[in-house]
Structure formats: C-alpha cells, structure tokens
Scaffold this motif. Structure first.
Motif, PDB file in Angstrom:
ATOM      1  N   SER A  79       0.895  -1.284   0.055  1.00 22.74           N
ATOM      2  CA  SER A  79      -0.030  -0.099   0.012  1.00 22.74           C
ATOM      3  C   SER A  79       0.771   1.207  -0.103  1.00 22.74           C
ATOM      4  CB  SER A  79      -0.997  -0.224   1.166  1.00 22.74           C
ATOM      5  OG  SER A  79      -0.302  -0.436   2.405  1.00 22.74           O
ATOM      6  N   LEU A  80       1.042   1.951  -1.004  1.00 25.71           N
ATOM      7  CA  LEU A  80       1.951   3.040  -1.231  1.00 25.71           C
ATOM      8  C   LEU A  80       1.020   4.232  -1.126  1.00 25.71           C
ATOM      9  CD1 LEU A  80       4.473   3.652  -2.438  1.00 25.71           C
ATOM     10  CD2 LEU A  80       3.544   3.705  -4.878  1.00 25.71           C
ATOM     11  N   SER A  81       1.560   5.187  -0.047  1.00 24.77           N
ATOM     12  CA  SER A  81       0.944   6.336   0.282  1.00 24.77           C
ATOM     13  C   SER A  81       2.022   7.540   0.463  1.00 24.77           C
ATOM     14  CB  SER A  81       0.437   6.152   1.427  1.00 24.77           C
ATOM     15  OG  SER A  81       0.845   5.877   2.371  1.00 24.77           O
ATOM     16  N   GLY A  82       1.458   8.724   0.555  1.00 25.64           N
ATOM     17  CA  GLY A  82       2.419   9.805   0.712  1.00 25.64           C
ATOM     18  C   GLY A  82       2.771  10.671  -0.492  1.00 25.64           C
ATOM     19  N   ASN A  83       3.772  11.187  -0.544  1.00 22.09           N
ATOM     20  CA  ASN A  83       3.938  12.321  -1.624  1.00 22.09           C
ATOM     21  C   ASN A  83       4.400  11.315  -2.939  1.00 22.09           C
ATOM     22  OD1 ASN A  83       5.336  13.815   0.887  1.00 22.09           O
ATOM     23  ND2 ASN A  83       3.589  14.620   0.109  1.00 22.09           N
ATOM     24  N   VAL A  84       3.559  10.631  -3.342  1.00 22.35           N
ATOM     25  CA  VAL A  84       4.048   9.941  -4.828  1.00 22.35           C
ATOM     26  C   VAL A  84       2.647  10.485  -5.669  1.00 22.35           C
ATOM     27  CG1 VAL A  84       5.155   8.007  -4.191  1.00 22.35           C
ATOM     28  CG2 VAL A  84       2.700   7.864  -3.857  1.00 22.35           C
ATOM     29  N   GLU A  85       2.982  10.222  -7.109  1.00 21.66           N
ATOM     30  CA  GLU A  85       2.106  10.817  -7.899  1.00 21.66           C
ATOM     31  C   GLU A  85       0.748   9.674  -8.212  1.00 21.66           C
ATOM     32  OE1 GLU A  85       1.615  13.266  -9.980  1.00 21.66           O
ATOM     33  OE2 GLU A  85       3.506  14.155 -10.117  1.00 21.66           O
ATOM     34  N   ARG A  86       1.174   8.421  -7.829  1.00 19.23           N
ATOM     35  CA  ARG A  86       0.032   7.368  -8.107  1.00 19.23           C
ATOM     36  C   ARG A  86      -0.034   6.534  -6.727  1.00 19.23           C
ATOM     37  NH1 ARG A  86       1.891   7.006 -13.318  1.00 19.23           N
ATOM     38  NH2 ARG A  86       2.697   4.784 -12.825  1.00 19.23           N
ATOM     39  N   GLY A  93       4.832   6.302  -9.775  1.00 19.48           N
ATOM     40  CA  GLY A  93       4.983   7.564 -10.900  1.00 19.48           C
ATOM     41  C   GLY A  93       6.063   8.620 -10.484  1.00 19.48           C
ATOM     42  N   GLY A  94       6.717   8.232  -9.324  1.00 16.39           N
ATOM     43  CA  GLY A  94       7.757   9.202  -8.608  1.00 16.39           C
ATOM     44  C   GLY A  94       7.162   9.935  -7.632  1.00 16.39           C
ATOM     45  N   ILE A  95       7.902  10.920  -7.325  1.00 17.06           N
ATOM     46  CA  ILE A  95       7.508  11.986  -6.245  1.00 17.06           C
ATOM     47  C   ILE A  95       6.601  12.920  -6.815  1.00 17.06           C
ATOM     48  CG2 ILE A  95       8.436  13.492  -4.197  1.00 17.06           C
ATOM     49  CD1 ILE A  95       9.477  10.530  -4.214  1.00 17.06           C
ATOM     50  N   ARG A  96       5.474  13.249  -6.210  1.00 14.74           N
ATOM     51  CA  ARG A  96       4.630  14.075  -6.708  1.00 14.74           C
ATOM     52  C   ARG A  96       5.116  15.540  -6.663  1.00 14.74           C
ATOM     53  NH1 ARG A  96      -0.633  14.252  -3.233  1.00 14.74           N
ATOM     54  NH2 ARG A  96      -0.709  12.090  -4.053  1.00 14.74           N
ATOM     55  N   GLY A  97       5.131  16.224  -8.011  1.00 10.03           N
ATOM     56  CA  GLY A  97       5.548  17.644  -8.398  1.00 10.03           C
ATOM     57  C   GLY A  97       6.682  17.416  -8.620  1.00 10.03           C
ATOM     58  N   GLY A  98       7.587  16.258  -9.051  1.00  5.57           N
ATOM     59  CA  GLY A  98       8.826  16.119  -9.521  1.00  5.57           C
ATOM     60  C   GLY A  98       9.970  16.496  -8.315  1.00  5.57           C
ATOM     61  N   LYS A  99       9.392  16.530  -7.070  1.00 10.66           N
ATOM     62  CA  LYS A  99      10.404  16.856  -5.906  1.00 10.66           C
ATOM     63  C   LYS A  99      11.300  15.672  -5.564  1.00 10.66           C
ATOM     64  CE  LYS A  99       7.229  19.958  -3.883  1.00 10.66           C
ATOM     65  NZ  LYS A  99       6.060  20.336  -2.563  1.00 10.66           N
ATOM     66  N   GLU A 100      12.127  15.984  -4.617  1.00  8.03           N
ATOM     67  CA  GLU A 100      13.242  15.236  -4.131  1.00  8.03           C
ATOM     68  C   GLU A 100      12.683  14.169  -3.225  1.00  8.03           C
ATOM     69  OE1 GLU A 100      16.897  14.415  -4.610  1.00  8.03           O
ATOM     70  OE2 GLU A 100      16.342  15.047  -6.574  1.00  8.03           O
ATOM     71  N   LEU A 101      13.173  12.963  -3.047  1.00 13.04           N
ATOM     72  CA  LEU A 101      12.731  12.083  -1.897  1.00 13.04           C
ATOM     73  C   LEU A 101      13.460  12.364  -0.785  1.00 13.04           C
ATOM     74  CD1 LEU A 101      11.505   8.558  -1.923  1.00 13.04           C
ATOM     75  CD2 LEU A 101      13.516   9.031  -0.744  1.00 13.04           C
ATOM     76  N   LYS A 102      12.935  12.464   0.398  1.00 11.71           N
ATOM     77  CA  LYS A 102      13.588  12.791   1.772  1.00 11.71           C
ATOM     78  C   LYS A 102      13.730  11.366   2.466  1.00 11.71           C
ATOM     79  CE  LYS A 102      13.608  16.521   4.540  1.00 11.71           C
ATOM     80  NZ  LYS A 102      13.157  17.368   5.482  1.00 11.71           N
ATOM     81  N   ILE A 121      10.119  -5.343   6.860  1.00 12.53           N
ATOM     82  CA  ILE A 121       9.166  -5.137   5.764  1.00 12.53           C
ATOM     83  C   ILE A 121       7.647  -5.049   6.452  1.00 12.53           C
ATOM     84  CG2 ILE A 121       8.826  -7.521   5.490  1.00 12.53           C
ATOM     85  CD1 ILE A 121       8.738  -6.856   2.245  1.00 12.53           C
ATOM     86  N   GLY A 122       7.672  -5.354   7.530  1.00 15.11           N
ATOM     87  CA  GLY A 122       6.361  -5.081   8.315  1.00 15.11           C
ATOM     88  C   GLY A 122       5.188  -5.367   7.501  1.00 15.11           C
ATOM     89  N   SER A 123       4.205  -4.715   7.304  1.00 15.03           N
ATOM     90  CA  SER A 123       3.001  -4.824   6.837  1.00 15.03           C
ATOM     91  C   SER A 123       3.140  -4.555   5.126  1.00 15.03           C
ATOM     92  CB  SER A 123       1.969  -4.154   7.178  1.00 15.03           C
ATOM     93  OG  SER A 123       2.058  -2.803   7.122  1.00 15.03           O
ATOM     94  N   GLY A 124       4.391  -3.987   4.728  1.00 18.43           N
ATOM     95  CA  GLY A 124       4.491  -3.598   3.425  1.00 18.43           C
ATOM     96  C   GLY A 124       3.820  -2.376   2.871  1.00 18.43           C
ATOM     97  N   SER A 125       3.629  -1.272   4.018  1.00 18.67           N
ATOM     98  CA  SER A 125       2.909  -0.125   3.703  1.00 18.67           C
ATOM     99  C   SER A 125       4.046   1.036   3.448  1.00 18.67           C
ATOM    100  CB  SER A 125       2.098   0.227   4.749  1.00 18.67           C
ATOM    101  OG  SER A 125       1.320  -0.759   5.162  1.00 18.67           O
ATOM    102  N   VAL A 126       4.026   1.315   2.290  1.00 11.97           N
ATOM    103  CA  VAL A 126       5.138   2.213   1.929  1.00 11.97           C
ATOM    104  C   VAL A 126       4.810   3.675   1.989  1.00 11.97           C
ATOM    105  CG1 VAL A 126       7.169   2.797   0.390  1.00 11.97           C
ATOM    106  CG2 VAL A 126       6.382   0.322   0.582  1.00 11.97           C
ATOM    107  N   THR A 127       5.232   4.484   2.513  1.00 18.75           N
ATOM    108  CA  THR A 127       5.075   5.799   3.045  1.00 18.75           C
ATOM    109  C   THR A 127       6.092   6.577   2.528  1.00 18.75           C
ATOM    110  OG1 THR A 127       3.532   5.336   4.767  1.00 18.75           O
ATOM    111  CG2 THR A 127       3.865   7.717   4.186  1.00 18.75           C
ATOM    112  N   VAL A 128       5.920   7.438   1.666  1.00 18.57           N
ATOM    113  CA  VAL A 128       6.827   8.435   0.858  1.00 18.57           C
ATOM    114  C   VAL A 128       6.936   9.838   1.447  1.00 18.57           C
ATOM    115  CG1 VAL A 128       8.007   9.175  -1.267  1.00 18.57           C
ATOM    116  CG2 VAL A 128       6.813   6.891  -1.081  1.00 18.57           C
ATOM    117  N   MET A 129       8.145  10.222   1.794  1.00 25.20           N
ATOM    118  CA  MET A 129       7.989  11.779   2.289  1.00 25.20           C
ATOM    119  C   MET A 129       8.950  12.465   1.429  1.00 25.20           C
ATOM    120  SD  MET A 129       8.178  11.013   6.293  1.00 25.20           S
ATOM    121  CE  MET A 129       7.073  10.127   7.121  1.00 25.20           C
ATOM    122  N   ASP A 130       8.445  13.733   0.961  1.00 27.89           N
ATOM    123  CA  ASP A 130       9.278  14.542   0.021  1.00 27.89           C
ATOM    124  C   ASP A 130      10.022  15.555   0.607  1.00 27.89           C
ATOM    125  OD1 ASP A 130       7.876  16.629   0.439  1.00 27.89           O
ATOM    126  OD2 ASP A 130       6.572  16.340  -1.336  1.00 27.89           O
TER     127      ASP A 130
END
Lengths: 426, 244
Positions: free
Chosen positions: A240-247, A268-277, A310-319
């Motif tokens: 389950s992919l969430s956070g600052n990603v395009e999709r 789809g990469g980081i939303r708004g073409g930002k850098e991943l933190k 790996i836990g529950s496999g819930s990937v949260t992206v922060m820009d």
C-alpha cells in the motif's frame, strides 16, 4: 506480473458469490477437500508462505502446531484489524472480494481442523463488515459455510466481529482478549495461541492477506508460489503506497522488488517532481530509510540488513518538504495514544517521547533531550512486553539517526525549515 | 532436570519453570513489582528483565520459560540501564519525593529501594545514629570507648584512641572524625538530658516539628494512621459521589 490476489477487485459487483464463482472461485476448496488436512498444511509450509501481518512467521507452521493438538473445538481467526497508520492492504478483500478471504479461511480451517471462525475487523471499516456479513450469508445459502460443506463431513461456522478501534488489538493475543469481551491486553506466552488461544482452545490467528494467498497455493501448487519473488520470503505481496507520490494506491507485486521500482516505476515518482527525503518501508512501526536505500529489495532479509523491516508492506513516501521532527511527533502521538497501558516501558515511555517531541517542535528543546529520547526509545524497544511496543520507537529513532540536523535546527536555530511546526514558523 | 547458567552459576530447573523461578531456587535475586506467586505472570512491570546471551532484546524473567544452555545475566550494565529507566518512568507519574517517607509502604517498597539504589531519589530518612540493637561500632572498638547504656549507644571520648574503625563499620555513616579533638564523634542523644526525661538539644529547639523525639514504633504508628485516614476520606468522597 498478472494480478492474482487483486484480480477480482475491478470487476463490477465483485462482492457477489456468482461473480466470484464465475472467475473460478471455490475450486481450490474442492481441491483441498480431496487432499488430507496434513497434505494441505504441508503444501502451505512447502510454499514458504509467511504471515503478512508484519511478523512474517511461516503460516503453515502455526497450523501444524494446532493440527497436532487433539482438542476441540479449534478456532481460526482472520486478523482484519488493520490499525497501523498508512496500512490499507487488507481493505480491498474486505470490501471488494470477501469470498476470496472466506475460501482461504475454509481451506485453513480444514488444514488444522477448526470448526469455528471469526473475522476480527477493525471498527473503522463499517463497510467491510457489512460486505463480509452479506458474503457469509450468501456462502451459507450455497452450502460453502455451515454444516456438511459441499456434502463432506466438514463443518465451519464463520462470524464477523467488529473491534472498537484499537491498534493493540491487531496483536494476536490482544485480539483474542478483545474477542472474548475483555480489554485488549497482551497475554504472556506460553501457552501459545496455537495451543491455548480463544476460549482456552487451540486458535490460529492469520492476517487477511496471508489467508487470501492460500486458495492460490492450493490451486496452483507450492512450487508456483515459491518461484515468485525472493526465495526466502516468496509470493505476491500487496504494497500500500501512500504519501507524496504521483499514484498512491495498492500494488500487487512480487516480494523482492526494489523500493526505487515501486516508487518511481509503479508509483509514478515523487509528486510534483520533488526530491525524496525519507521512506517508511513497512508501516509506521518500522524504521524509515533515506534515498541512499532506494535500491534495497523489499523482502525480509534485505530490509533487515539495513536496519528496518518489511512489516505490513505499507510504503509511505516523504518528499523534501516534510519536516521529519514533525513527522516523529505525529508518530509519537499515535503510539502514546494507542499504547494499551499494560507494560510500564511502553505506557510511560511513549508518553515521555511524545512530550519531548512537543517540547522540541515548540522551540523549547535542549540538545540533551535528543540523548534522552534515544535512551527512552532503546529501552522501550528492548523491554516492552509485546511486539507492537517493541516496534513503536523504530520510526522515531530512525529520524533521530538520519535527520539529526533537522532536530538541531529546531533546537539551536529555533526554526523549522519546512514550516510544519507552527510554533517555529517564521 | 535441565540446567542453565545464571550470573555464572549453573542452575538446575524443571521443564516449564520460568527464569525467575529457577533464579529464586538458586537464591539469585531478580527484582519484581507485578509478579506474585499466586497469580499467572502478567509481565507488565518489566522490572524483572534479564539479559540472555544471543538475544538482542532483554527478556522478562517472570514469564519466560527457562531453556537448557541459556546464559543469563541478571545484573549486567544493559540490564541496569534498562531497569533504571523503567524505574525513572514509573516515578515520573508517581507521588513526589517528599511524600515517599509519608507512605505506608516506606521502607518495604521495592520501587523506593531501587529509586534510592539508582540515585533517582534521595532518602528522606534523617541520617542520625540509629542506636543499633547490636552496634557494630561497639563490637569493633579496640579501647572499649563505645558503650551501650539502655537504648543509647555513646562514646566515652576520654577512652577513644582515634583508630576510626567504628566509622568504617557504621551502616548509616554518622560516626565522624573530629580533627581538633583527635577522637571520633557521634550523636549521643544528649544522654544527660534524655535520661532525666528531657528532650535532646536539637528536638528541644526545633520550631517546626521537623525533629521529634519518641519511640520509633510510636512515630511509624502515627504515620500509618495518617495514611489510613487519607484512604478513608478518599473512599468516603468516592461513595458520596456515587450516591449523588
């Protein structure tokens, strides 16, 4: 890779038993009934299916322990108490494909001889509970649940139990306590749940995602399953992919894909073409990683090697615009609120860590607070009673490890560069 | 019978016994707060954590079954660090230091003794001479300068030869060296006054009741009564709230 677990969820009316049957549903159950329970258990052990709830304990091993115990009745519980922030991997099955879960439960129940089953669903999923109840009624009418299933001597009665909204009840023994009508507190082991669980009877608690894998293993064989993804923790996995990603969303992919592939190719990469933190690879109870770790593979051993899981496999992206101190504060708030209060280190430690983080984000922090926080976090990790308490400081400690300079900005300069901490916004 | 090693000592245990039970049999002390032999272990307080070699986490001794071949440390640095923080965390939401000596459990409280041991709280007990039943100072005195008369242990300064052995054995550390008189000194409870029914000098001048002179039993009895009264008032207040 073609979808296996999520194959039905886009079909219209996928909750209906007829739709499920037309896509080949309940054939695995018939095949399982033609095997002996021991053969079914062995097949699942051979496949290498590991518990998808976060602990990644071999699913078949749990059944085997219960199978060898001559005590009746036995219980099977599907753990649908998905309480971890950013985790929503079980939700599609509860709301869109309930019969796949029911079929998985029927096979698991047959494998170790359970006659009663519960689906413990979190209180925040009212729709899921409704869908499941309707599906159970349908399955009962068609003779898939109840007495003498499909004309065999097998019985299985299934009920939905709604939790009252508690993170700790996702832990197997706390879940059972809650199911029995008590407070959701961890039970000390031994006795293990597989020996003496719900109502003092042998009980197996499996995660929803673990159970939905079972029909496919029986249908296509253990070899098929073992060949998918990483050899040591194989199989399809729902991220389950969430956070600052395009999709953001749910992605069914083999284990062992890299974080980069997941975030950039599928998400789809980081939303708004930002850098991943930073990125949390397995839910808020796991340590965060940084962009240096993007090529790490999403499986048990590779993630353990970089100090997380790996836990529950819930990937949260922060820009790049996310304040990690603020994120840590929010995590601390969650864990101090959700601590069940039974053991001293978790009850008191999470509270004090939250207090310290409030102090820092309010601009009143001292440098010595960081040392104290690390000490607190490590003690909670090392001494807490249950697995959830053990992992509650992971994320906070990882922010301290990788983003110490951000903490120092808050403490020394009294400034929050990302302007997330209101008290410090200039 | 199986065997594990606790603090370097081989300890035999029956299968199913916990680390704590095994340690108890071997006379090795592991502190506990929530454990009671009449109850099922709950594992809540985490005071009993020990270090098992090969495990990255600490292990609670009260509910972990002992295993053959385990090497257990009950007092390693890691254990002490964790235990100290656990005590500190518990004290953070516990009545304050000044109330510690007012509490009925004062003196027999495990939490209190570990708080003192780790220096998290200072004993509020006044460190005056306890006039021990069996005074070690008297036993070690070479020149028979220390005598016990009635309930009072006092020093005959004329006889003192200044060896200071008494100061070393004193459990409360009240015997001090007086460099001017070249003898040791300690409180003699103003024996001249108290033998005539009077008060010792310090208690006679104390304006606020911080120092009093009475039998220990009388003072602790009064303390216990006070605590019981507190509980009673609280219970009554609770009842009246329910009746409303």
């Amino acid at each position: 890779m073609t979808k296996v677990l999520l194959k039905n969820i886009d079909t219209p009316n996928s909750q209906d038993i007829d739709v499920y049957l037309s896509s080949g549903g309940y054939t695995a159950l018939k095949k399982a009934y033609s095997m002996t329970p021991r053969e079914v258990t062995d097949e699942v052990i051979k496949s290498g299916l590991k518990g998808r709830g976060g602990a990644w304990y071999p699913a078949g091993k749990k059944w085997e322990v219960s199978l060898d115990i001559d005590k009746k009745p036995k219980y099977l519980i599907a753990n649908a108490d998905e309480g971890e922030p950013c985790t929503f991997k079980d939700r599609p099955f509860l709301e869109k494909d309930p019969h796949m879960l029911i079929e998985g439960m029927l096979i698991a129940a047959y494998a170790f001889g359970a006659e009663f089953g519960y689906i413990y669903i979190r209180g925040e999923y009212p729709e899921g509970a409704e869908v499941l109840n309707a599906a159970i009624r349908q399955a009962e009418k068609r003779g898939f649940l109840g007495k003498n299933i499909l004309g065999t001597a097998n019985n299985f009665e299934l009920k939905v139990y709604r939790g009252a909204g508690s993170y700790v009840c996702g832990e197997a023994s706390a879940l059972i306590e809650s199911l029995e009508g008590r407070r959701g507190h961890y039970r000390t082991r031994p006795p293990y749940m597989a020996v003496e669980g719900a109502f003092s009877m042998p009980t197996v608690v499996n995660n929803v995602e673990t159970l939905v894998n079972v029909p496919h293993i029986i249908e296509r064989g253990a070899e098929w399953f073992a060949a998918i993804g990483s050899p040591k923790s194989p199989g399809p996995k729902i991220f389950s992919l969430s956070g600052n990603v395009e999709r953001p969303g749910l992605y069914e992919l083999p284990t062992g894909i890299t974080l980069r592939e997941l975030i950039y190719k599928h998400g789809g990469g980081i939303r708004g073409g930002k850098e991943l933190k930073a990125v949390i690879p397995g839910g808020l109870a796991t340590s965060a990683l940084t962009k240096e770790h993007l090529d790490v593979r999403m499986d048990v051993d590779s993630l353990r090697a970089v100090g997380t899981s790996i836990g529950s496999g819930s990937v949260t992206v922060m820009d790049e615009d996310v304040c990690m101190v603020h994120a840590a504060r929010r995590a601390a708030r969650f864990f101090s609120h959700e601590s069940c209060g039974k053991c001293a280190p978790c009850r008191e430690g999470t509270k004090r860590m939250h207090e310290l983080l409030i102090k820092i984000t309010d601009g009143k922090g001292k440098e010595s607070d960081l040392e104290l926080m690390r000490e607190l976090g490590e003690t909670v990790q090392g001494t807490a009673l249950c697995g959830l308490g053990e992992s509650c400081a992971n994320f906070i400690l990882s922010t301290l490890k990788y983003f110490r300079h951000e903490y120092m900005m808050h403490i020394k300069e009294k400034a929050c560069p990302e302007k997330s901490c209101k008290a410090l916004a200039v | 019978m199986h065997e594990l090693i606790i603090d370097g000592k081989p300890v035999a245990f029956n299968s199913g016994e916990t680390i704590l039970q095994a340690a108890k049999k071997a006379g090795i002390y592991i502190p506990t707060l929530c454990w009671d032999e009449r109850l099922k272990p709950s594992g809540a307080c985490r005071m009993c954590v020990v270090e098992v070699e090969g495990s990255h986490r600490l292990t609670a001794a009260c509910h972990t079954p002992a295993r053959s071949g385990w090497v257990v440390h009950t007092a390693s640095q890691k254990v002490h660090e964790a235990r100290k923080l656990i005590v500190e965390l518990m004290l953070a939401s516990h009545p304050g230091e000044e109330e510690c000596s007012d509490c009925v459990k004062c003196g027999s409280c495990v939490l209190q003794s570990w708080a003192y041991a780790y220096g998290l709280r200072e004993p509020a007990m006044p460190m005056t001479c306890r006039h021990c039943e069996r005074p070690y100072c008297k036993e070690v005195c070479q020149s028979a300068a220390i005598v016990k008369k009635g309930n009072v242990v006092f020093i005959d300064y004329k006889k003192c030869n200044g060896c200071r052995e008494c100061a070393m054995v004193c459990p409360t550390g009240v015997i001090r060296w007086d460099g001017k008189k070249m003898t040791v000194r300690k409180c003699d409870l103003c024996i001249d006054e108290t033998s005539k029914g009077g008060l010792p000098a310090c208690a006679s001048v104390c304006p606020s009741g911080a120092l009093e002179f009475d039998d220990m039993d009388v003072i602790t009895g009064r303390k216990k009564k006070k605590a019981a009264e507190k509980i009673r008032t609280a219970a009554l207040a609770g009842n009246s709230e329910k009746n409303r």
